[in-house]
Design a protein around this motif. Sequence first.
Motif, PDB file in Angstrom:
ATOM      1  N   GLN A 105       0.834  -1.205   0.000  1.00 15.91           N
ATOM      2  CA  GLN A 105       0.000   0.000   0.000  1.00 15.91           C
ATOM      3  C   GLN A 105       0.868   1.254   0.000  1.00 15.91           C
ATOM      4  N   GLU A 106       1.973   1.228   0.751  1.00 15.91           N
ATOM      5  CA  GLU A 106       2.892   2.378   0.770  1.00 15.91           C
ATOM      6  C   GLU A 106       3.470   2.626  -0.622  1.00 15.91           C
ATOM      7  N   VAL A 107       3.870   1.552  -1.300  1.00 18.31           N
ATOM      8  CA  VAL A 107       4.457   1.679  -2.637  1.00 18.31           C
ATOM      9  C   VAL A 107       3.401   2.166  -3.638  1.00 18.31           C
ATOM     10  N   ILE A 108       2.178   1.633  -3.546  1.00 20.73           N
ATOM     11  CA  ILE A 108       1.094   2.085  -4.434  1.00 20.73           C
ATOM     12  C   ILE A 108       0.849   3.580  -4.219  1.00 20.73           C
ATOM     13  N   ASP A 109       0.828   4.023  -2.953  1.00 21.26           N
ATOM     14  CA  ASP A 109       0.619   5.447  -2.661  1.00 21.26           C
ATOM     15  C   ASP A 109       1.715   6.305  -3.306  1.00 21.26           C
ATOM     16  N   LYS A 110       2.975   5.826  -3.244  1.00 21.23           N
ATOM     17  CA  LYS A 110       4.095   6.551  -3.874  1.00 21.23           C
ATOM     18  C   LYS A 110       3.906   6.620  -5.385  1.00 21.23           C
ATOM     19  N   LEU A 111       3.524   5.491  -5.990  1.00 19.15           N
ATOM     20  CA  LEU A 111       3.340   5.440  -7.444  1.00 19.15           C
ATOM     21  C   LEU A 111       2.227   6.390  -7.888  1.00 19.15           C
ATOM     22  N   VAL A 112       1.146   6.438  -7.114  1.00 23.37           N
ATOM     23  CA  VAL A 112       0.035   7.341  -7.429  1.00 23.37           C
ATOM     24  C   VAL A 112       0.516   8.783  -7.361  1.00 23.37           C
ATOM     25  N   MET A 167       3.423   9.840  -7.902  1.00 28.30           N
ATOM     26  CA  MET A 167       4.342  10.076  -9.025  1.00 28.30           C
ATOM     27  C   MET A 167       3.587  10.290 -10.339  1.00 28.30           C
ATOM     28  N   GLY A 168       2.301   9.943 -10.338  1.00 30.21           N
ATOM     29  CA  GLY A 168       1.508  10.145 -11.547  1.00 30.21           C
ATOM     30  C   GLY A 168       1.099   8.876 -12.278  1.00 30.21           C
ATOM     31  N   PHE A 169       1.349   7.723 -11.662  1.00 30.07           N
ATOM     32  CA  PHE A 169       0.916   6.472 -12.288  1.00 30.07           C
ATOM     33  C   PHE A 169      -0.583   6.300 -12.075  1.00 30.07           C
ATOM     34  N   LYS A 170      -1.259   5.860 -13.137  1.00 28.13           N
ATOM     35  CA  LYS A 170      -2.668   5.481 -13.027  1.00 28.13           C
ATOM     36  C   LYS A 170      -2.707   4.011 -13.435  1.00 28.13           C
ATOM     37  N   PHE A 217       7.170  -5.190 -15.362  1.00 24.85           N
ATOM     38  CA  PHE A 217       7.264  -5.805 -16.675  1.00 24.85           C
ATOM     39  C   PHE A 217       6.893  -4.694 -17.635  1.00 24.85           C
ATOM     40  N   LYS A 218       7.651  -4.585 -18.734  1.00 24.24           N
ATOM     41  CA  LYS A 218       7.286  -3.552 -19.698  1.00 24.24           C
ATOM     42  C   LYS A 218       7.145  -4.150 -21.093  1.00 24.24           C
ATOM     43  N   PHE A 219       6.414  -3.435 -21.920  1.00 28.36           N
ATOM     44  CA  PHE A 219       6.220  -3.821 -23.310  1.00 28.36           C
ATOM     45  C   PHE A 219       6.736  -2.650 -24.128  1.00 28.36           C
ATOM     46  N   LYS A 220       7.708  -2.912 -25.000  1.00 29.70           N
ATOM     47  CA  LYS A 220       8.419  -1.851 -25.715  1.00 29.70           C
ATOM     48  C   LYS A 220       8.962  -0.885 -24.666  1.00 29.70           C
ATOM     49  N   HIS A 221       8.501   0.375 -24.635  1.00 27.27           N
ATOM     50  CA  HIS A 221       9.053   1.304 -23.634  1.00 27.27           C
ATOM     51  C   HIS A 221       8.051   1.657 -22.547  1.00 27.27           C
ATOM     52  N   SER A 222       6.934   0.951 -22.521  1.00 33.17           N
ATOM     53  CA  SER A 222       5.870   1.283 -21.570  1.00 33.17           C
ATOM     54  C   SER A 222       5.784   0.270 -20.439  1.00 33.17           C
ATOM     55  N   PRO A 223       5.597   0.765 -19.203  1.00 37.30           N
ATOM     56  CA  PRO A 223       5.392  -0.177 -18.102  1.00 37.30           C
ATOM     57  C   PRO A 223       4.007  -0.804 -18.233  1.00 37.30           C
ATOM     58  N   ARG A 224       3.901  -2.092 -18.011  1.00 36.54           N
ATOM     59  CA  ARG A 224       2.614  -2.794 -18.106  1.00 36.54           C
ATOM     60  C   ARG A 224       2.120  -3.234 -16.725  1.00 36.54           C
ATOM     61  N   VAL A 225       3.041  -3.872 -15.963  1.00 34.10           N
ATOM     62  CA  VAL A 225       2.686  -4.401 -14.646  1.00 34.10           C
ATOM     63  C   VAL A 225       3.735  -3.937 -13.641  1.00 34.10           C
ATOM     64  N   LEU A 226       3.267  -3.414 -12.511  1.00 34.61           N
ATOM     65  CA  LEU A 226       4.156  -2.975 -11.427  1.00 34.61           C
ATOM     66  C   LEU A 226       4.033  -3.994 -10.305  1.00 34.61           C
ATOM     67  N   LYS A 285      -2.287   1.942 -16.629  1.00 37.53           N
ATOM     68  CA  LYS A 285      -3.126   2.585 -17.646  1.00 37.53           C
ATOM     69  C   LYS A 285      -2.426   3.841 -18.183  1.00 37.53           C
ATOM     70  N   GLU A 286      -1.910   4.689 -17.274  1.00 39.52           N
ATOM     71  CA  GLU A 286      -1.163   5.893 -17.658  1.00 39.52           C
ATOM     72  C   GLU A 286       0.064   5.995 -16.768  1.00 39.52           C
ATOM     73  N   TYR A 287       1.106   6.656 -17.286  1.00 42.74           N
ATOM     74  CA  TYR A 287       2.349   6.764 -16.515  1.00 42.74           C
ATOM     75  C   TYR A 287       3.070   8.059 -16.882  1.00 42.74           C
ATOM     76  N   PRO A 288       3.885   8.573 -15.947  1.00 45.12           N
ATOM     77  CA  PRO A 288       4.630   9.803 -16.231  1.00 45.12           C
ATOM     78  C   PRO A 288       5.740   9.548 -17.263  1.00 45.12           C
ATOM     79  N   ASN A 289       6.134  10.598 -17.978  1.00 44.36           N
ATOM     80  CA  ASN A 289       7.164  10.460 -19.025  1.00 44.36           C
ATOM     81  C   ASN A 289       8.476   9.878 -18.503  1.00 44.36           C
TER      82      ASN A 289
END
Length: 190
Positions: free
Chosen positions: A18-25, A27-30, A81-90, A134-138
């Motif tokens: 939960q702490e890590v999810i809060d940090k990711l949110v 940072m701008g991860f959706k 896990f990423k696909f090409k240059h995009s993160p897929r699963v955290l 779904k969405e991620y920071p640059n």
Amino acid sequence: MRTFVAIDVNQEIRDVSQEVIDKLVSMGFKATWTKPENLHLTLFFFGEMDEKSVDSVAHSLNKRLQGFPSFSTNLSGFGYFKFKHSPRVLFLKLEPTKSLQRMYLEMKSELTKNKIKYDDQGNFVPHVTLGRVKEYPNNWEELVKEIQTPKITLVIDGVTIYSSTLTPQGPIYKWEYKLKFEGGLIKNVR
């Protein structure tokens, strides 16, 4: 029913998740985030199975794992896990200890012997999924380098077979069987 077999995680790992999810949110991860009660380490995903097949899998895996010594692994950081240059699963990484690998291979061998189909991802990467992006920071790769996790030990003394019901609010997991190494196959009676 959609079925999978997993290792349950402890409350400490749920709290860190939960702490890590809060940090990711922040940072701008959706993402579609995993609810704390649904966190686990998936070993094998079977997909749709009828109740008789689930019973059969539970009994054969229980027989194979009977007497397997309890062991532990440690939380070993954050990953993706990423696909090409995009993160897929955290996810949170768990150490692929010899005992964990051996248990996985014992189970895989039993499933193969009984011609039980499962989703084979190739090499086994022990992890606890936090979310599907779904969405991620640059500059996401730079940002996630800052994520630290404490060393938490997870004691493993069995596995759980779950059914998963997909709902608009997210999946609902229900345990069907708990298989304990030191003897015991517990069926969830509803």
